[in-house]
Design a protein around this motif. Structure first.
Motif, PDB file in Angstrom:
ATOM      1  N   GLY A  69      -1.181  10.948  46.410  1.00 32.99           N
ATOM      2  CA  GLY A  69      -0.299  11.663  45.633  1.00 32.99           C
ATOM      3  C   GLY A  69       0.612  12.774  46.514  1.00 32.99           C
ATOM      4  O   GLY A  69       1.638  13.150  45.832  1.00 32.99           O
ATOM      5  N   GLU A  70       0.384  12.764  47.738  1.00 32.48           N
ATOM      6  CA  GLU A  70       1.058  13.617  48.424  1.00 32.48           C
ATOM      7  C   GLU A  70       2.685  12.945  48.955  1.00 32.48           C
ATOM      8  O   GLU A  70       2.832  11.713  48.760  1.00 32.48           O
ATOM      9  N   THR A  71       3.927  13.625  48.888  1.00 32.76           N
ATOM     10  CA  THR A  71       5.010  12.956  49.325  1.00 32.76           C
ATOM     11  C   THR A  71       4.974  12.810  50.724  1.00 32.76           C
ATOM     12  O   THR A  71       4.750  13.727  51.463  1.00 32.76           O
ATOM     13  N   MET A  72       5.491  11.533  51.138  1.00 31.24           N
ATOM     14  CA  MET A  72       5.703  10.918  52.493  1.00 31.24           C
ATOM     15  C   MET A  72       7.130  11.392  53.183  1.00 31.24           C
ATOM     16  O   MET A  72       7.807  11.849  52.311  1.00 31.24           O
ATOM     17  N   ASN A  73       6.996  11.236  54.289  1.00 32.58           N
ATOM     18  CA  ASN A  73       8.459  11.568  54.907  1.00 32.58           C
ATOM     19  C   ASN A  73       9.540  10.623  54.440  1.00 32.58           C
ATOM     20  O   ASN A  73      10.666  11.037  54.521  1.00 32.58           O
ATOM     21  N   ASP A  74       9.405   9.319  53.938  1.00 33.42           N
ATOM     22  CA  ASP A  74      10.377   8.771  53.140  1.00 33.42           C
ATOM     23  C   ASP A  74      10.809   9.140  51.799  1.00 33.42           C
ATOM     24  O   ASP A  74      11.570   8.273  51.171  1.00 33.42           O
ATOM     25  N   GLY A  75      10.100  10.225  51.169  1.00 36.50           N
ATOM     26  CA  GLY A  75      10.384  10.522  50.047  1.00 36.50           C
ATOM     27  C   GLY A  75       9.541  10.051  48.944  1.00 36.50           C
ATOM     28  O   GLY A  75       9.508  10.144  47.487  1.00 36.50           O
ATOM     29  N   LEU A  76       8.758   8.858  49.270  1.00 33.85           N
ATOM     30  CA  LEU A  76       7.792   8.257  48.399  1.00 33.85           C
ATOM     31  C   LEU A  76       6.410   8.980  48.008  1.00 33.85           C
ATOM     32  O   LEU A  76       6.093   9.687  49.108  1.00 33.85           O
ATOM     33  N   MET A  77       5.621   8.697  47.211  1.00 38.72           N
ATOM     34  CA  MET A  77       4.623   9.021  46.978  1.00 38.72           C
ATOM     35  C   MET A  77       3.264   8.312  47.903  1.00 38.72           C
ATOM     36  O   MET A  77       3.542   7.142  47.916  1.00 38.72           O
ATOM     37  N   THR A  78       2.447   8.989  48.467  1.00 36.57           N
ATOM     38  CA  THR A  78       1.335   8.364  49.034  1.00 36.57           C
ATOM     39  C   THR A  78       0.258   7.583  47.917  1.00 36.57           C
ATOM     40  O   THR A  78      -0.111   8.107  46.964  1.00 36.57           O
TER      41      THR A  78
END
Length: 473
Positions: A69-78
């Protein structure tokens, strides 16, 4: 109370007190630990985690690396459902983790796209393998795949993460290659017959150094089945593959070009010499016992892209041996180990050891055939139950994650002589018939001082450090 009854009660009380004293002494020595029983001391009894995440022996600790659920560096959700994982060196301080996400074709809200597919248009669709037609008329990427993380061992911080494989289904485990990539395996036979525009059940290669989505190219010559995990003999380039079904085969892939697995090769299944279509599971009858070995041969399979999903049945009919849910696999010096999660008389699990032929895959292999050994068969679920993902520790021990059906899951260590001990315990519940999340993706940093592991769902990746040198028999 009559004399005989009084004598019986006195005797029973004495036995109970004696048993209590023995259990107390065993607990003090570290051999009984809650629901687990250890055959050696190992690193000692578990210390309860005040945060309710993971219990570890005294002196060990963990850091949370990443959560679903964390936001990754590419803007997508984990994505959720953290499963198999490999660790690769980046530089003196940092490592790369490539992590599978076992998201099924219909588990839309667990994917990197977030709820209502709100992020699905934020990626390059040419880098998506599989899609599904949504009832609302849209076409969306499937939610399985891999994420790639950069973790700093020195600072204990996650530096970045991104989606690296997209549009696959039910990516369970996999394996590292000697050249620095991760083989991500689909444990799914979803496909055209289910209304999808493409079949699944393949292996995909993900370079560890990829900084974005990789081209999702299925290695179809490795076969279409419910893939679980893979490992490679670095000496020969032979790839060994497990299959997570109750009547699974154990496979090997002889690549035409060991450095380029997608250029084709020969897929084979293991058979037992003089025991055609053997059943190694020990379910209906006992074929062998712990420590026994069998000489092997390999059967070449045909029609390996298997549109009917029946590769295991056709292989068995041709003489290949059945195994009970082949899962984790890992190379260890000159041999490999793989787990059979529900194998054994009690169906608590088996660990196999395969020693390849000195002429593995060559035309004269039969002159010096390989050997398979029933290395461990669990007979007491308090010692070992449903062992799944495995790795090899720097000291040569097999380290395995339990995927128990009932109760508490553990990380267990197995010594070269087969004795078992506990390394970690998923913190809750300890005494319930409910099951906490399985543990998965266990792997070590290159220098052997940090052990990474996943809590499956809600997904959490942990980095565990401690006095690994303090192992006691």
């Amino acid at each position: 109370m009559n004399p005989s009854r009084r004598a019986f009660m006195a005797s029973a009380t004495a036995l109970a007190l004696s048993g209590y004293a023995l259990r107390a002494q065993a607990a003090a020595n570290g051999f009984i630990d809650g629901p687990a029983r250890n055959e050696v001391f190992g690193y000692g009894p578990m210390v309860k985690d005040p945060y309710g995440v993971l219990d570890l022996p005294e002196g060990f600790s963990y850091r949370v690396v990443s959560q679903a659920g964390e936001t990754m560096n590419d803007g997508l959700m984990t994505p959720d459902k953290f499963d198999g994982m490999g660790c690769f060196p980046l530089d003196d301080d940092r490592v790369i983790l490539v992590r599978n996400h076992e998201v099924d074709a219909d588990e839309f809200n667990l994917s990197a796209w977030g709820t209502a597919h709100r992020l699905a248009d934020d990626i390059d669709r040419s880098k998506v393998y599989g899609v599904y037609p949504d009832p609302d008329g849209g076409v969306y990427p499937l939610g399985g795949g891999t994420t790639t993380l950069v973790y700093n061992l020195k600072t204990g911080k996650l530096e970045r993460s991104h989606l690296s494989l997209a549009g696959t289904a039910t990516n369970c485990a996999g394996g590292k290659t000697p050249w620095g990539s991760w083989l991500s395996c689909e444990e799914s036979l979803a496909g055209i017959k289910d209304g999808l525009p493409q079949d699944h059940g393949w292996v995909f290669e993900v370079p560890a150094n990829a900084t974005g989505l990789v081209e999702p190219k299925p290695i179809k010559a490795m076969g279409r089945f419910k893939h679980e995990a893979a490992c490679i003999d670095p000496r020969t380039g032979v790839v060994y593959l497990t299959e997570d079904v109750e009547n699974s085969l154990f496979y090997r892939y002889l690549p035409v070009d060991p450095r380029h697995l997608d250029r084709g090769g020969k897929l084979q299944a293991l058979a037992i010499v003089d025991q055609p279509s053997a059943d190694t599971r020990n379910w209906d009858s006992v074929m062998w016992s712990q420590g026994q070995k069998r000489t092997t041969r390999w059967i070449t399979l045909s029609n390996v892209e298997s549109p009917e999903g029946d590769l295991n049945l056709r292989g068995h009919a041709a003489g290949a041996a059945f195994f009970a849910r082949g899962e984790g696999i890992h190379w260890a010096e000159d041999h490999l180990y793989f787990t059979c999660t529900s194998g054994g008389v009690g169906r608590h699990g088996q660990i196999m050891r395969y020693v390849p032929s000195p002429r593995e895959g060559a035309h004269d292999e039969a002159l010096q055939p390989g050997q398979i050994e029933l290395f461990v068969e669990a007979t007491d679920r308090a010692v070992l139950d449903y062992i799944d993902n495995i790795t090899i520790a720097p000291n040569g021990h097999v380290i395995g994650c339990e995927d128990r059906k009932i109760g508490t899951n553990h990380i267990k260590g197995v010594m070269p002589d087969g004795r078992i001990y506990t390394i970690a315990r998923n913190a809750e519940p300890h005494d319930s018939d409910d099951t906490n999340s399985e543990l998965a993706g266990v792997c070590f940093s290159p220098e052997g001082k940090t052990m990474f592991v996943n809590i499956y769902s809600p997904g959490v990746t942990l980095a565990i450090t401690g006095p690994w040198e303090n192992f006691r028999v």
